[in-house]
Each structure stands twice: as C-alpha cells, then as structure tokens.
Scaffold this active site. Structure first.
Site, short mmCIF file in Angstrom:
data_model
loop_
_atom_site.label_atom_id
_atom_site.label_comp_id
_atom_site.label_asym_id
_atom_site.label_seq_id
_atom_site.Cartn_x
_atom_site.Cartn_y
_atom_site.Cartn_z
CE1 TYR A 1 -3.82 -1.86 5.70
CE2 TYR A 1 -3.92 0.38 4.59
CZ TYR A 1 -3.60 -1.02 4.47
OH TYR A 1 -3.71 -2.07 2.99
CB THR B 1 -1.14 -0.28 1.13
OG1 THR B 1 -1.56 1.55 1.65
CG2 THR B 1 -0.07 -0.36 2.27
#
Ligand code: UDP
Length: 328
Positions: free
Chosen positions: A142, A118
C-alpha cells in the site's frame, strides 16, 4: 476558481468530506467515483459522474462534459493487510488508475493535482515526530503504491509542468459534525469505528492488535486527525498551488499520539458504555509509533487542526453512528 474541481473518489470517506467542504467554500465540484467502496448518498453536493479510473473513455467523457481546473485524487485501496495479501490489486488500482488519470489530465491541459498520500510512505520511523524530509521506505505494498505515484509526479512536474501537492495523511478519524456524512467501510478494519461498533453492541468485542510494543502501555501509538481538518488542509493546499505554482509535500496530523488503549478509554468516556476488550496478536505491517510533525503545513499552508482532543474527534464519529444505526 470558476472551473470545476474534479474530486476523484469523492463518494468515499475522506473524499466526501472534502467535497462538502469545497462546496461550502464556494467551489464547483464533480465527483468521479466507481462506488466500489463509496456511497452515492455521500455525494450530496456538486455533480456526480459514475466511472472507474481504469475505464479511460469514461474519464475522458467526464473531462469533456465539465471544464476541470484542478483534480483531487482520493480514489485508492488503502488497507495495509489487504495490500500484503493481494499486491496486484493494489498496484493495478492505485498505480495504473492514477496513471490513466494523469494521462487524461495532460490531454485536457489540467495542471493542478492534489494527491492523497500517506504516512505509510515513511515505513518504520527513524525519528518521531515524522517530518516531510524523513526517508521514505515503505514496508508494505500500500505504502509503495503511494510512493510510486509521488515519484511519478516529480517526473511529470519536471517534464510537463504538472503542479502537485502530496498530502501525507496520518490516521483520519471522526465525521461531519453536521451529521450528514461519516465513516463507513466494508469491511471495517479501523480502530475507532470498530471500538464504537463494540460500544453499540454491533461487535462482541474489540481486539487490541499487540500489547508488547515498545510503548508506555504496550499498544501502538497513532496520530488521529479529524476528517474536517483534512478537508481544510485540502482547500489550503489548493489555494497555495494556484497561487504559488509550486509542487510540495505536507504531513497532515495533529502532532501527538494516542495508544490503542487510550483510544479505547476515550471511547468509553464519550459513549458512557462498557464493552469487552481482548488483547490479541500483532497485526502484520503495523509500526509501533506514528506521529506527525505538522510544522511545515502550519508554516507554509497556515493550517492548524481545530479538533485536537481525541474525545472530541470520537464524539463526532459517535454522533454519526447513532444517527445511522440501520446502516451498521
Ligand atoms: N487496531 C487494533 N484493533 C483493531 C483495529 C486496529 O488494535 O480492531 C490498531 C492497529 O493495530 C493500529 C491502530 O489500531 O495500531 C490503528 O489502526 P487502524 O486500522 O485504525 O489504522 P492504520 O494505522 O492501520 O492506518
């Protein structure tokens, strides 16, 4: 490739679209998913094996049942705010789950791995557009779980010859243009689905998280990339990995940004509906601007997004929601 591609998390939004795309391109696939955030009916192609990465024995049975040639790994919790509130859940699922997967791959001699990473691994951008050599300093758990796996993969490559590609997604959006699968999260937190729910009258309003960012209209800018373009990049990355046997990382974005207000305006145009928009407080952990440079993926993978206009991306999502009103 005659062997199966294992699509871990293939019942979820991005994994399901990639699974369909692989199938249409002649690959055999097995989806491994615990259905905690995915949907069984999204797996209309290939085989399905229900299981959780944390149950190692289930994973081993799957590898025993099917001859796996390569693994694509989509299964992860992916909400920034949730990761801040409950980091243990994120480290446990995203890091330990992936470690188990890598362990079983090693035991069965599977050496090819495509990892869903990501842009959140970059943290606050120092330079826009963001290229792959930008420093990786995530600002939330995350992003850290994804960076930890990227680091582990480097060590596994050196020690065990595990060839891998990290695909660092920007904002995945849109739906299958054939209307067979789409984006459905419980709970839904993403901008485009929430805007379309408001257009459908399923939500009373859309909140804009922050209107005082240092951007032209004060709202956050993101790089929205169609889920089918992501699917195409996965296929190209797999072919590259099998051909070149070289690990690498690629950003996947369109290379330009849209503010929250621009997305809302585009959605009004596509849906031809009006809805209430409410300026609200900033959401924790949101960088003001994230825009990808996709030059590397273009040059090395020969990947070029086909859905460039935000209206076209939103339209595919809108069409899917219109067909699936009973599920919303
Ligand atoms: N956003 C917003 N209202 C919402 C949901 C999201 O203003 O109801 C903003 C969010 O702050 C971010 C952008 O829209 O700037 C995209 O958020 P999303 O959750 O879709 O993706 P993220 O960038 O967090 O991966």
């Amino acid at each position: 490739m005659k062997d199966y591609i294992l699509v871990v998390g293939g019942a979820g939004y991005i994994g399901a679209h990639v699974n369909k795309f692989l199938h249409l391109n002649g690959f055999n696939t097995v989806v491994f998913d615990n259905l905690s955030r995915g949907y069984r009916e999204f797996v209309k192609w290939g085989e399905f094996f229900e299981g959780d990465l944390l149950e190692e024995e289930r994973l081993r049975s799957c590898f025993r049942k099917y001859r796996i040639g390569a693994v694509m790994h989509f299964s992860a919790f992916a909400l920034v705010e949730e990761s801040v509130l409950d980091p243990e859940k994120y480290y446990h699922n995203n890091v330990i789950g992936t470690l188990k997967l890598l362990e079983v791959m090693r035991a069965f001699g599977v050496r090819y791995f495509i990892f869903s990473s990501t842009c959140a691994t970059y943290g606050l951008p120092e330079k826009i557009p963001i290229s792959e050599d930008h420093p990786q300093r995530p600002i939330n758990p995350y992003g850290r779980t994804k960076l930890i796996i990227e680091e582990i993969l480097k060590d596994y490559d050196r020690a065990y010859g595990l060839k891998h590609i990290n695909l660092r997604y920007f904002n995945a959006a849109g739906a299958d243009p054939d209307g067979e699968i789409g984006e459905l999260h419980q709970p839904e937190t993403h901008l485009i689905p929430l805007v379309l729910y408001a257009a459908l009258g399923r939500r009373p309003e859309v909140k804009i998280y922050g209107t005082d960012y240092p951007t032209q209209d004060g709202t956050c800018i993101r790089d929205y990339i169609h889920v089918l373009d992501l699917a195409d990049a996965h296929l190209k990355a797999l072919r590259y990995l099998l051909r070149e046997e070289r690990s690498d990382s690629f950003n996947l974005g369109n290379g330009y940004g849209h503010s929250v207000r621009e997305v809302i305006e585009a959605a009004k145009k596509v849906t031809r509906r009006e809805f209430k928009v409410v300026p609200s407080e900033r959401r924790e952990g949101d960088p003001p601007i994230l825009i990808s440079s996709s030059q590397k993926a273009t040059e090395i993978l020969e990947w070029k997004p086909r859905y460039e206009a935000i209206e076209g991306i939103i339209e595919t999502a809108w069409n899917w929601y219109l067909k699936n009103l009973s599920r919303l």
